[in-house]
Structure formats: structure tokens, C-alpha cells
Design a protein around this motif. Structure first.
Motif, PDB file in Angstrom:
ATOM      1  N   PRO A 364      48.177 -97.189  39.479  1.00 21.66           N
ATOM      2  CA  PRO A 364      49.620 -97.348  39.680  1.00 21.66           C
ATOM      3  C   PRO A 364      50.439 -96.178  39.145  1.00 21.66           C
ATOM      4  N   THR A 365      49.794 -95.216  38.484  1.00 22.00           N
ATOM      5  CA  THR A 365      50.576 -94.174  37.806  1.00 22.00           C
ATOM      6  C   THR A 365      50.246 -92.778  38.306  1.00 22.00           C
ATOM      7  N   MET A 366      49.019 -92.302  38.034  1.00 21.16           N
ATOM      8  CA  MET A 366      48.679 -90.935  38.412  1.00 21.16           C
ATOM      9  C   MET A 366      47.193 -90.813  38.693  1.00 21.16           C
ATOM     10  N   THR A 367      46.849 -89.728  39.397  1.00 21.99           N
ATOM     11  CA  THR A 367      45.443 -89.419  39.642  1.00 21.99           C
ATOM     12  C   THR A 367      44.903 -88.629  38.462  1.00 21.99           C
ATOM     13  N   LYS A 368      43.872 -89.168  37.819  1.00 15.73           N
ATOM     14  CA  LYS A 368      43.359 -88.520  36.613  1.00 15.73           C
ATOM     15  C   LYS A 368      41.963 -89.034  36.309  1.00 15.73           C
ATOM     16  N   VAL A 369      41.298 -88.385  35.371  1.00 11.61           N
ATOM     17  CA  VAL A 369      40.034 -88.881  34.829  1.00 11.61           C
ATOM     18  C   VAL A 369      40.361 -89.763  33.635  1.00 11.61           C
ATOM     19  N   ALA A 370      39.946 -91.024  33.701  1.00 11.00           N
ATOM     20  CA  ALA A 370      40.259 -91.960  32.621  1.00 11.00           C
ATOM     21  C   ALA A 370      39.217 -91.896  31.509  1.00 11.00           C
ATOM     22  N   VAL A 371      37.954 -91.818  31.884  1.00 10.77           N
ATOM     23  CA  VAL A 371      36.860 -91.777  30.908  1.00 10.77           C
ATOM     24  C   VAL A 371      35.811 -90.802  31.434  1.00 10.77           C
ATOM     25  N   GLU A 372      35.240 -89.996  30.536  1.00 11.12           N
ATOM     26  CA  GLU A 372      34.211 -89.043  30.940  1.00 11.12           C
ATOM     27  C   GLU A 372      33.085 -89.081  29.922  1.00 11.12           C
ATOM     28  N   GLY A 373      31.857 -89.026  30.421  1.00  7.40           N
ATOM     29  CA  GLY A 373      30.702 -89.035  29.524  1.00  7.40           C
ATOM     30  C   GLY A 373      29.579 -88.204  30.099  1.00  7.40           C
ATOM     31  N   THR A 374      28.551 -87.984  29.318  1.00  5.75           N
ATOM     32  CA  THR A 374      27.397 -87.203  29.757  1.00  5.75           C
ATOM     33  C   THR A 374      26.145 -88.056  29.631  1.00  5.75           C
ATOM     34  N   TYR A 375      25.374 -88.156  30.711  1.00  2.00           N
ATOM     35  CA  TYR A 375      24.119 -88.886  30.666  1.00  2.00           C
ATOM     36  C   TYR A 375      23.081 -88.032  29.946  1.00  2.00           C
ATOM     37  N   ALA A 376      22.184 -88.674  29.247  1.00  2.91           N
ATOM     38  CA  ALA A 376      21.160 -87.942  28.496  1.00  2.91           C
ATOM     39  C   ALA A 376      20.214 -87.188  29.429  1.00  2.91           C
ATOM     40  N   LYS A 377      19.883 -87.796  30.543  1.00  2.00           N
ATOM     41  CA  LYS A 377      18.906 -87.195  31.444  1.00  2.00           C
ATOM     42  C   LYS A 377      19.533 -86.063  32.252  1.00  2.00           C
ATOM     43  N   ASN A 378      18.978 -84.867  32.107  1.00  2.48           N
ATOM     44  CA  ASN A 378      19.387 -83.701  32.891  1.00  2.48           C
ATOM     45  C   ASN A 378      20.858 -83.323  32.737  1.00  2.48           C
ATOM     46  N   GLY A 379      21.532 -83.888  31.768  1.00  2.00           N
ATOM     47  CA  GLY A 379      22.913 -83.519  31.523  1.00  2.00           C
ATOM     48  C   GLY A 379      23.887 -83.926  32.613  1.00  2.00           C
ATOM     49  N   TYR A 380      23.574 -84.972  33.360  1.00  2.00           N
ATOM     50  CA  TYR A 380      24.493 -85.434  34.383  1.00  2.00           C
ATOM     51  C   TYR A 380      25.809 -85.877  33.743  1.00  2.00           C
ATOM     52  N   ARG A 381      26.904 -85.599  34.436  1.00  2.00           N
ATOM     53  CA  ARG A 381      28.198 -86.043  33.943  1.00  2.00           C
ATOM     54  C   ARG A 381      28.654 -87.276  34.717  1.00  2.00           C
ATOM     55  N   GLY A 382      29.276 -88.178  34.011  1.00  5.20           N
ATOM     56  CA  GLY A 382      29.843 -89.352  34.641  1.00  5.20           C
ATOM     57  C   GLY A 382      31.335 -89.410  34.381  1.00  5.20           C
ATOM     58  N   LYS A 383      32.095 -89.782  35.416  1.00 11.18           N
ATOM     59  CA  LYS A 383      33.538 -89.882  35.261  1.00 11.18           C
ATOM     60  C   LYS A 383      34.039 -91.183  35.867  1.00 11.18           C
ATOM     61  N   ILE A 384      35.072 -91.713  35.247  1.00 14.96           N
ATOM     62  CA  ILE A 384      35.818 -92.819  35.846  1.00 14.96           C
ATOM     63  C   ILE A 384      37.163 -92.256  36.249  1.00 14.96           C
ATOM     64  N   GLY A 385      37.393 -92.179  37.552  1.00  9.47           N
ATOM     65  CA  GLY A 385      38.610 -91.579  38.060  1.00  9.47           C
ATOM     66  C   GLY A 385      39.597 -92.623  38.544  1.00  9.47           C
ATOM     67  N   LEU A 386      40.869 -92.293  38.399  1.00 12.76           N
ATOM     68  CA  LEU A 386      41.951 -93.140  38.898  1.00 12.76           C
ATOM     69  C   LEU A 386      42.714 -92.349  39.956  1.00 12.76           C
ATOM     70  N   ALA A 387      42.910 -92.943  41.127  1.00  5.71           N
ATOM     71  CA  ALA A 387      43.606 -92.267  42.219  1.00  5.71           C
ATOM     72  C   ALA A 387      44.886 -93.014  42.567  1.00  5.71           C
ATOM     73  N   THR A 388      46.006 -92.322  42.537  1.00  5.85           N
ATOM     74  CA  THR A 388      47.295 -92.930  42.851  1.00  5.85           C
ATOM     75  C   THR A 388      47.351 -93.302  44.329  1.00  5.85           C
ATOM     76  N   VAL A 389      47.719 -94.527  44.622  1.00  6.19           N
ATOM     77  CA  VAL A 389      47.796 -94.996  46.003  1.00  6.19           C
ATOM     78  C   VAL A 389      49.144 -94.620  46.620  1.00  6.19           C
ATOM     79  N   LEU A 390      50.228 -94.775  45.845  1.00  7.65           N
ATOM     80  CA  LEU A 390      51.571 -94.503  46.360  1.00  7.65           C
ATOM     81  C   LEU A 390      52.143 -93.241  45.734  1.00  7.65           C
ATOM     82  N   ASP A 391      53.011 -92.568  46.481  1.00  4.00           N
ATOM     83  CA  ASP A 391      53.716 -91.412  45.922  1.00  4.00           C
ATOM     84  C   ASP A 391      55.016 -91.865  45.254  1.00  4.00           C
TER      85      ASP A 391
END
Length: 411
Positions: A364-391
Motif C-alpha cells: 500500500p505504500t512503496m516498492t521496496k525490499v522489506a527483508v533480505e537474507g543470505t542462504y548458507a548454500k552457495n551464497g544465494y540471496r533471498g528477498k521479500i519484495g513489496l510492489a506498490t499496486v497504485l500510484d
């Protein structure tokens, strides 16, 4: 005299209780009973029966029960937008995903506050038929078996003996006829009948009658899914493709139900999770430029007879880095992120050897990364993204794809 149409607007996951008044319309028991039967025909997908009413699930769209129209609209918590704004958002999402062509109906009609989703689809269908009539309806060959005064075609001996013991001057034959009474026109005529029944009490009824008057008389047909599966297009019938697709949508979602006391019911509903996925995919493809290759429906073998398919796979053109996106039409809250969702994105990362995996939620607010982490295996990155639906103007965000790309990083 036709009944005046009533309209109730609700949001997904909202409840309707018998006897209560919504948008100055009482939700009567007859509507409740008919809705239960309609939902049962659709494998109880659209809502859940609760004590004294119903609770909608993640399906949005429109239900028509006799003279009552129920619009089920998407909603992201945190917005203060009106129901009509969310109706426009739904229409725009369907347009972007090619489930709806507003341009074929006219933006002026869409802007009417009294129009609903069925109106738009019905108007689109009628416009297609008017264009076909104007261009000239095609003829096709078909087989006809009946009594004739002249011997032509193949004589059907059993039928001839049964029908013509007295009238020996007649011949019971099967022969070819070249006219407009063929399968394509029979399907369209059936859909026209549904539109006419469900348009009573609206401005469209007169238009529908006018189209029907200009349409040839054809034999009755009761279409089923197999009717559409066996139809093959050729050079002559290709202009009918859109009209037939709309006819299929109308006919297969129509449920006449005399037993409940309600004559006509139609459900045109869309799974919001699927619609959100396809909308994000469409915007990413539109705004990828030459930097990213965007793929949907990318499938890999997972287990014996089992496959997995992430919603979206991105590949950076220069670095060949892969990013997996799994869209979730849910109200984001970090403490409510399910472990199943996290495990799922991890497996996608592993199988696609991606450098990043993202769970993408509406915001409801802005497009951004809310939470970011790194998986132990092979250094994969994980993100929880928020995408604004309305302008900022309350319209569907046109820059959603660009905004999502801004959340990605490649090495």
C-alpha cells in the motif's frame, strides 16, 4: 416489465449475511440459496458458506443472480481508495493481461460508474458480432438429413422406409448444404441468448435485440467444453476467433437454475493470485528493455512424474545471472510469512541455480525490499519484495515493472 438491476460491491474476503443491506440492496435468502448452487457448480472455489451468509475467498470479478449483480473487488489493506477505484484497477489489470480489451468497448463506457465487468464483456461481444455482420457472415458446408422431393445425396434406407411408407414421392437423404446455419453461428447465437437474458433491465437489452434481429436464424445448440475443443479455424473463419472466445467465456460460465427460483446465473471470476502473477509478468516483459530476459511458465523436473514451476524467471542478458520471483497476492506482514513460501522459493533458487529469489507481495505504500537474507548454500540471496499496486493518483501503477527491476542486483 423488466426488473431493475441491483448492484452490490464487496472486497475479496468480505462477508455477505442474509437479510443485511449492502449498497442499499438487501441480500435476500433467494440470492444466498442460488449462490450456494452456483458455487457448487464451480467446485466451491469462489466463496465459503458460513453461518447465515457467505465469505468470499481470493477470487474477484462479478456474479449475476437474476436481477442482482455482485462485484467482488481486489483490495490491499492500507489503501483508502474507493470501491469504484478498485473496480477500475481490476479492469486495468485484466486489460494488461489481455483478458479484456477495453478499447473494443470504448473508454467512455468503462468510465460510467454504473457499468460492471459483465457489461464490458457483453459490450465487447456485441461489438465483435456487429463487426462480423458488417463484414458479411460466412457460409459453410454442413450435412443435413431430412425428407426431400428430389433424390440428392445419400439415401438413408432405414429412415426412408420408416418415414415414407405413405409418401412414396419423398426421399429421406443425407446431403450437403452450404448456408449460414453452421456450428460457429449456432454457438454465437446461443451466447447472444445468454446476453439477452442477463441484460434485461439495462441499456444493453435493446442493443442485444437489434444484433439478434440482424443475425440469421440458426438451429439450437447446447454447447459444452467439448464443443469448443473440436472447432478448427481456417482462413474464412479466422475473423471469428475473438467472438468465439467470448462466446465460450459467456456460455460455459452461465448456469440457468430453475429449481432455486432464480432463472439465470453467471459467474465471471478470476483467481487474484493468478491475475497478480500474470500482471507482474506482463509489466516485467513490457519494461525489461534489453537488459533482462523474462520468462513465465518455466518448468523443470523435480521428482518422478513431478515438475516445479516458479512464477517468473529473469535472466540478465550480460551476466547470465538468474533471478526467481514468486508472486503472492497477500497482505504482507513479516511475522505471517509462511515457512512453506520460504521453502518454495529456496527450492526454486536451488533448481534454477539462481543468485537471488524473491517473494513479491502487493504493497500500500512503496516498492521496496522489506527483508533480505543470505542462504548458507552457495551464497544465494533471498528477498521479500513489496510492489506498490497504485500510484499517487489512485490509478494502477504503470511503472511496476521498472520498480521491481530496481530491487534486483546482479554481480
Amino acid at each position: 416489465m423488466h426488473k431493475q438491476r441491483k448492484i452490490i460491491q464487496v472486497f475479496e474476503h468480505q462477508r455477505l449475511l442474509k437479510g443485511n443491506i449492502y449498497d442499499e440492496v438487501r441480500f435476500e435468502t433467494r440470492y444466498f440459496d442460488a449462490l450456494l448452487k452456483l458455487n457448487e457448480l464451480h467446485e466451491n472455489r469462489y466463496f465459503t458458506a458460513i453461518y447465515g451468509g457467505i465469505k468470499f475467498d481470493s477470487f474477484v470479478g462479478v456474479l449475476q443472480i437474476d436481477d442482482l449483480v455482485i462485484e467482488v473487488l481486489p483490495k490491499v489493506e492500507g489503501y483508502t481508495s474507493t470501491k469504484n477505484q478498485w473496480r477500475d484497477v481490476l479492469i486495468d489489470m485484466l486489460r494488461v493481461t489481455h483478458d479484456l480489451k477495453v478499447s473494443e468497448v470504448g473508454q467512455a463506457h468503462v468510465d460510467k460508474q454504473s457499468i460492471h465487468l459483465l457489461d464490458i464483456y457483453f459490450d465487447w461481444f456485441l461489438t465483435e458480432i456487429e463487426q462480423l455482420i458488417h463484414a458479411g457472415l460466412i457460409k459453410q458446408y454442413r450435412k443435413e438429413t431430412k425428407n426431400t422431393l428430389a433424390l440428392k445425396g445419400k439415401l438413408e434406407f432405414a429412415g426412408h422406409i420408416r418415414s415414407n411408407l405413405v409418401h412414396q414421392e419423398r426421399f429421406y437423404t443425407t446431403h450437403q448444404v452450404y448456408d449460414k446455419d453452421h456450428l460457429l453461428h449456432r454457438i454465437i447465437n446461443e451466447a447472444l441468448g445468454v446476453v439477452e437474458k442477463l441484460s434485461k433491465g439495462s441499456y444493453r437489452y435493446g442493443r442485444c435485440k437489434a444484433v439478434a434481429l440482424n443475425f440469421p436464424e440458426v438451429s439450437f445448440i447446447a454447447s459444452s467444453p467439448s464443443t469448443f475443443e473440436k472447432f478448427k479455424f481456417n482462413r474464412k473463419s479466422e475473423p471469428y476467433r475473438t467472438a468465439l472466445a467470448l462466446a465460450r467465456l459467456i456460455i460455459l460460465n452461465y448456469s440457468p437454475n430453475v429449481k432455486s427460483g432464480v432463472e439465470n446465473m453467471l459467474a465471471l471470476m478470476f483467481d487474484m493470485n493468478d491475475l497478480w502473477e500474470r500482471y507482474v509478468l506482463a509489466k516485467l516483459k513490457q519494461q525489461a528493455g534489453g537488459e533482462w530476459l523474462v520468462k513465465g511458465q518455466d518448468i523443470k523436473r523435480f521428482w518422478e512424474g513431478k515438475t516445479i514451476r516458479p512464477d517468473i524467471v529473469l535472466e540478465h542478458v550480460e551476466t547470465k545471472t538468474s533471478v526467481v520471483i514468486d508472486t503472492k497476492w497477500k497482505n504482507y506482514a513479516y511475522e505471517r510469512i509462511g515457512m512453506d513460501d520460504l521453502r518454495q522459493i529456496y527450492v526454486y533458487n536451488d533448481f534454477w541455480e539462481a543468485k537471488m529469489g524473491m517473494l513479491l507481495y502487493p504493497s500500500p505504500t512503496m516498492t521496496k525490499v522489506a527483508v533480505e537474507g543470505t542462504y548458507a548454500k552457495n551464497g544465494y540471496r533471498g528477498k521479500i519484495g513489496l510492489a506498490t499496486v497504485l500510484d499517487s493518483n489512485g490509478k494502477l501503477s504503470r511503472d511496476l515493472g521498472t520498480n521491481i527491476f530496481s530491487l534486483l542486483t546482479v554481480d
